[in-house]
Each structure stands twice: as structure tokens, then as C-alpha cells.
Design an enzyme around this catalytic site. Sequence first.
Site, PDB file in Angstrom:
ATOM      1  CE  LYS A  80     -30.611 -30.484 -12.991  1.00  0.00           C
ATOM      2  NZ  LYS A  80     -30.382 -29.941 -11.655  1.00  0.00           N
ATOM      3  N   GLY A 180     -23.965 -11.827  -6.200  1.00  0.00           N
ATOM      4  CA  GLY A 180     -25.281 -12.248  -6.673  1.00  0.00           C
ATOM      5  C   GLY A 180     -26.323 -12.106  -5.586  1.00  0.00           C
ATOM      6  N   GLY A 182     -29.735 -12.634  -5.872  1.00  0.00           N
ATOM      7  CA  GLY A 182     -31.004 -13.191  -6.345  1.00  0.00           C
ATOM      8  C   GLY A 182     -31.747 -13.855  -5.209  1.00  0.00           C
ATOM      9  CB  VAL A 184     -29.686 -18.348  -3.028  1.00  0.00           C
ATOM     10  CG1 VAL A 184     -28.851 -18.894  -1.883  1.00  0.00           C
ATOM     11  CG2 VAL A 184     -30.529 -19.457  -3.643  1.00  0.00           C
TER      12      VAL A 184
END
Length: 357
Positions: A80, A180, A182, A184
Site C-alpha cells: 500500500k 451507506g 455510495g 458500492v
Amino acid sequence: MDIFKTMASFDYEQVVFCQDASSGLRAVIAIHDTTLGPALGGCRMWTYATESEAVVDALRLARGMTYKAAVAGLNYGGGKAVIIGDPLTDKNEALFRAFGRYVQSLAGRYITAEDVGTGTREMDWIRLETPYVTGVSPSSGGGGDPSPMTALGVFRSIQAALKEVFGSEDPAGRTVAVQGLGSVGFRLCELLHGAGANLVVADLREEAVARAIHAFGAGRADPDGIVDVDCDVFAPCALGGVINDRTISRLHCRIVAGSANNQLAEDRHGSELEARGILYVPDYVANAGGVIHVADEMQGYSPERVRTRVDQIYDRVRDVLAMARKKGIPANQAADRLAEERIAVLRQVRSTYVVHH
Ligand code: NAD
């Protein structure tokens, strides 16, 4: 911070500090484990309060990617990157091209992708300096937004969990509370609604809630009240840490399965969910559709191949739940063990010397 001690604690291979005065780049690339293949993981841009906060975030996220790729059956390791800066004001071509040159300097040991604070535009800039980037725009040979594949993987996870708990994977007539709406969460609602599930939804954005009510006949819950909803499945698709000491006793569901990363505030919450008779699908198993999607770009993106692999998340969840049952351990620990076993056995297999041309 005591960087080598921290790296040794979870066996990190490499940490790279990247500084470029002309563009103002300050970035950290953490490579956790490359037993299975090159380290793959997104590049996060964030206003870290301190440099050590940035390093700790890169390390924590890199290790998470090792486990996610291993359980998803991908031949990638975990890595990452974080760029220190404000994604709203500090993004520019020079900064990301400077970062791309550092990625290139690793010669394929690390492959970057989009993450919080970065998107396809930034990946396209990085692509000008290195081929070791995924999540580029379709016009640059990428697969585009990974969210639909993440949503499909979560949907398949919910089906696998329903099968385990109720003996049937059919979502028809089941109630799912989605936190949520959003990229997804909304697509997950589409899939669940298409399969006949009843939805209760919450979001901080009123327009997203109104859209879901209109499109799916969803019920509404307050953002603070979604964890209290009486339902079969609670699907966290917003924030991390949503399963914590404050929320766990309020859950009225049989299954927790969603896309949010790091849903358990602490590992012990996995055991506490199990003690309460709630089946938890480990977040990194359920939300692997995104990484499967971006990883595929390295082979030349094939939508059919990605869909087939994301579909197999159903089997991965069944494997994790079978391991949990067999060993008498919570599902989050079973997922970690599956990842560690796959890495250990392949480390052994790859110890045989072969000549590479
Ligand atoms: P997004 O930013 O598009 O959507 C998040 C939604 O959650 C927003 O609509 C936001 O208003 C809402 N939200 C924020 N706080 C809330 C709260 N307290 N209560 C209710 N709603 C709240 O993000 P996304 O891409 O849909 O990702 C959702 C989660 O899944 C994130 O945790 C992300 O890290 C994870 N994830 C996403 C992908 C992907 O492919 N996009 C892949 C793996 C994991």
C-alpha cells in the site's frame, strides 16, 4: 517511531520513503509480503496529522492487502502507498508522476491502484511513468470503476451466508439493512432488490436515501439507527469500525456482511458476534471484488474473467465458514488462517530452485 521493530512485528519486507521537492511529493510505500507475487494495493492520499500516522496507515493497509489477495486466490502480495497531502487541494500531474517514478523504481515489486483520495485521473498520470499501476481509465486500457464488482462480491457473500444460516441462499423475502448508499452500497441494493429482498437503508446524504426509496421501495432508517434495525442481514457499506462496544448489543440481525473495510473495531468483536449468534462474513473476503477487478488489468482486462472470479467469492465464504466450524473459531480468525496457510504452503512450494529466463 521504531521503524525496524514495527516492521519486524508483522514481518514487513520493505518500506520506501519518497520525497520530491519540485512537486512537493511526500509518500510512503509499504510492502508487506510478496510470497504470492508482486505487492498490490492502492495509493491513499490523506491529510495525515503526523508522519508516523502516515507510516502506520501504510503498514496496516499493506498487511490487510496480503490477506485479502491470499484468500481471494490471487497471485499477489500485499502493499500500500500513502501520499501525505490534501486530496481536495494538493492533487496535480507533477505530484502523481513523481510518485509514479518511485513506483517504477521498484521494478514491479509494488503495483499501485486507486484508493481513498485518488481515482482514475491520478492513475492515468502515474501510468505515464510506470506500467505498474491498475485502476486506470478504460481509454488507457483499464477496467474502470471497480465498485460494481465489489457490490457483486458482497451480494455473493450474502448468498453464501444465507445458505449457512437458513439453508437457502435465496435473498427473496429476506430483509437487508444497508448502511451507506455510495458506489458500492447503491449497487448492492440494486442486486438485492432484483433478487426479491426487502431493503432498509441509511445514508448521511438525503438524496441517496430518497433515490433508494424511489428505486427499490426501501424503508428508511436514521444513520444512527440503522444498526438497530430488525433484519436478516446488516450490510455495512460506509465506514470502518462499525461493529464496536457501543453497537454490538444493538444488532438485531443473523448476518453481518458488507463492503466496508475494517468493520470490526477490534478483532475480539468477531468472537463477540459469534457468541451472539450472528454470522460475520470477514470484510476482506466479502469486498475482494474490487481487488480482483484491478488485478485483472495486469493481464489485460477481461470483464468475463473478472465476473467469474468475483462469482467465486461465494465459494471462498463457504470455505471460510467451513474452516470456522471445523476449528471452532470465529469467521474472522478462520479467514486469517486460510490466508496464512495458503502463503505458508506456497512459500514452501516456491523454495524449489528453478531458472527464470
Ligand atoms: P462511497 O464514498 O461511494 O460511499 C460511502 C457512502 O457512505 C456515502 O454515500 C456516504 O454518504 C455514506 N456514509 C458515510 N458515513 C455514513 C454513516 N455514518 N451512515 C450512513 N452512511 C454513511 O464509498 P464506496 O466506494 O461505496 O465504498 C464503501 C465502503 O466499501 C468503504 O468502506 C470502502 O473502503 C469499501 N470498499 C469499497 C470498494 C470499492 O470498490 N469501491 C472496494 C473495497 C472496499
